[in-house]
Scaffold this motif. Structure first.
Motif, PDB file in Angstrom:
ATOM      1  N   ALA A   1      -7.622  13.857  -3.071  1.00  0.00           N
ATOM      2  CA  ALA A   1      -8.156  13.363  -4.345  1.00  0.00           C
ATOM      3  C   ALA A   1      -7.679  11.941  -4.621  1.00  0.00           C
ATOM      4  N   VAL A   2      -6.401  11.669  -4.323  1.00  0.00           N
ATOM      5  CA  VAL A   2      -5.869  10.321  -4.534  1.00  0.00           C
ATOM      6  C   VAL A   2      -6.568   9.323  -3.616  1.00  0.00           C
ATOM      7  N   LYS A   3      -6.709   9.684  -2.347  1.00  0.00           N
ATOM      8  CA  LYS A   3      -7.355   8.780  -1.392  1.00  0.00           C
ATOM      9  C   LYS A   3      -8.808   8.508  -1.784  1.00  0.00           C
ATOM     10  N   ARG A   4      -9.502   9.521  -2.228  1.00  0.00           N
ATOM     11  CA  ARG A   4     -10.890   9.326  -2.649  1.00  0.00           C
ATOM     12  C   ARG A   4     -10.978   8.443  -3.884  1.00  0.00           C
ATOM     13  N   HIS A   5      -9.983   8.539  -4.754  1.00  0.00           N
ATOM     14  CA  HIS A   5      -9.967   7.670  -5.935  1.00  0.00           C
ATOM     15  C   HIS A   5      -9.769   6.211  -5.512  1.00  0.00           C
ATOM     16  N   VAL A   6      -8.839   5.992  -4.576  1.00  0.00           N
ATOM     17  CA  VAL A   6      -8.595   4.628  -4.102  1.00  0.00           C
ATOM     18  C   VAL A   6      -9.843   4.068  -3.434  1.00  0.00           C
TER      19      VAL A   6
ATOM     20  N   GLY B   1     -13.027   5.251  -3.499  1.00  0.00           N
ATOM     21  CA  GLY B   1     -14.276   5.338  -4.242  1.00  0.00           C
ATOM     22  C   GLY B   1     -14.301   4.566  -5.543  1.00  0.00           C
ATOM     23  N   LYS B   2     -13.119   4.316  -6.125  1.00  0.00           N
ATOM     24  CA  LYS B   2     -13.060   3.672  -7.442  1.00  0.00           C
ATOM     25  C   LYS B   2     -12.348   2.316  -7.428  1.00  0.00           C
ATOM     26  N   LEU B   3     -11.186   2.271  -6.785  1.00  0.00           N
ATOM     27  CA  LEU B   3     -10.356   1.073  -6.890  1.00  0.00           C
ATOM     28  C   LEU B   3     -10.743  -0.024  -5.913  1.00  0.00           C
TER      29      LEU B   3
ATOM     30  N   HIS C   1      -4.814  -5.238 -10.841  1.00  0.00           N
ATOM     31  CA  HIS C   1      -5.694  -4.269 -10.172  1.00  0.00           C
ATOM     32  C   HIS C   1      -5.421  -4.238  -8.669  1.00  0.00           C
TER      33      HIS C   1
ATOM     34  N   THR D   1      -3.814  -1.160  -6.575  1.00  0.00           N
ATOM     35  CA  THR D   1      -4.623  -0.541  -5.523  1.00  0.00           C
ATOM     36  C   THR D   1      -3.854  -0.468  -4.217  1.00  0.00           C
TER      37      THR D   1
ATOM     38  N   ASP E   1      -2.654   2.954  -2.426  1.00  0.00           N
ATOM     39  CA  ASP E   1      -3.160   3.200  -1.080  1.00  0.00           C
ATOM     40  C   ASP E   1      -2.011   3.522  -0.127  1.00  0.00           C
TER      41      ASP E   1
END
Length: 375
Positions: free
Chosen positions: A26-31, A33-35, A74, A78, A82
């Protein structure tokens, strides 16, 4: 998380380990996909204007763009997240692999020494591994690709396969993606119905691609090489668990030990960015030497070349060189492998973007042959 191509050599997670891996995912996908997608906007609206105001001009190269981006919260956040996610990934994978190590080592012995084994493993006790692969834990993998060997270790391969599955899903590639599958599909457009008799997989790591070729070309003889004993021992056991014949050998892609003209197809997957420039050029020469007159070589890697990229993109894509233990990352992303293949003697070299088999995006590939038969 379901496991495609499940086999008995996969390290099996406990419920707690599975939960930890889902959190890391979930953390990796947030980085991813979002950040990271917002870095370009942050550069345009904040980093570049501030740099221009202070220096009288825009950042002129990736180093100045990196400095400009580092002035933004930001970008710093990020990068920090990561790196933390990568460390967490290996920590939770390590809990599984080390707990499973006795079972995996015992099973490896059973699979690779039994009367029903299909492939083979040839290790070279005199083989000298470049110290960088002993000392540098590439992309932070615990113990690295080539840890000191005790004669039975399979942990390098177990780490590579389990970590690779989680890493790929975190980058949105999809757990069903197959780099070899993508190349095989592309190959069908180049030479419809072609059935190579002997295939060599250079830098096979845990053997994920090698077994795909064995299944796609059941009448072909599949060979695969890599540097580390632990990685190869796992790859051999993995292939036997999947019941496909692959012949693994400890050798360098620059000096394989195979006879001249002994392969119809020479391939590699994601090793270019983990080789020095000299090794990459040596692999080009060796690839040509190994091919039959109408043979073909396809070298595939990540689609992250820096040519013609804006400076902020170059800075962002250089992340792995600085923070993820990828010592040859910049050598790959700035190379001209097309020219290197031609300099080695290949008559025809084509660059192509090969669609991934799962998830968005492409793999970058170089397709080369000696000109006697058009590819």
């Amino acid at each position: 998380m379901s496991q495609p191509n499940a086999h008995t050599m996969l390290a099996r997670q406990s419920p707690d380990e599975m939960a930890q891996q889902r959190f890391v995912l979930a953390v990796k996908r947030h980085v991813m996909g979002k950040l990271r997608p917002d870095i370009g906007t942050v550069y345009e609206l904040e980093a570049e204007p501030k740099w221009r105001a202070e220096h009288g001009q825009s950042p002129k190269d990736r180093f100045e763009a990196e400095a400009a981006l580092n002035a933004t919260s930001h970008y710093r956040f990020t990068k920090a997240l990561d790196r933390a996610a990568q460390e967490m990934m290996w920590q939770t994978i390590g809990e599984t692999v080390y707990r499973e190590r006795p079972r995996l080592e015992a099973l490896s012995q059973i699979l690779t020494t039994g009367p029903d084994r299909l492939g083979s493993l040839t290790l070279n006790p005199d083989f000298r591994i470049d110290p960088v692969y002993r000392d540098c834990h590439i992309h932070l993998q615990p113990e690295g690709y080539c840890p000191p060997d005790n004669g039975k270790s399979v942990t390098a391969g177990a780490f590579y396969e389990s970590g690779g599955r989680l890493y790929s899903m975190g980058r949105g590639i999809g757990k069903e993606d197959s780099k070899a599958g993508a190349v095989i599909a592309w190959l069908e457009t180049l030479r419809p119905g072609w059935k190579p008799k002997r295939i060599l997989d250079m830098g096979c790591s845990a053997g994920g691609a090698s077994t795909v070729y064995a299944k796609a070309f059941p009448e072909a003889e599949i060979h695969a090489i890599d540097l580390g004993e632990s990685m190869l021992r796992y790859a051999h056991a993995r292939a036997e668990a999947l019941k496909v014949p692959v012949h693994f050998r400890q050798a360098s892609a620059t000096e394989t030990g195979y006879a001249t003209g002994s392969f119809d197809l020479v391939v590699s997957h994601n090793i270019l960015h983990e080789m020095s420039g000299d090794a990459r050029r040596g692999m080009a020469v060796e690839s040509l030497r190994l091919l039959t007159p109408d043979g073909l070589c396809i070298h595939q890697d990540v689609d992250l070349l820096l040519h013609d990229r804006e400076v902020w993109e170059q800075a962002e894509r250089a992340y792995d060189d600085d923070y993820n233990n990828e010592p040859f990352w910049i050598e790959y992303t700035t190379c001209d492998f097309t020219s290197e293949l031609k300099d080695s003697g290949f008559v025809s070299v084509e660059e192509a973007k090969i669609p991934k088999t799962a998830g968005p995006g492409y793999w970058h590939a170089w397709i080369a042959h000696n000109g006697e038969t058009q590819g």
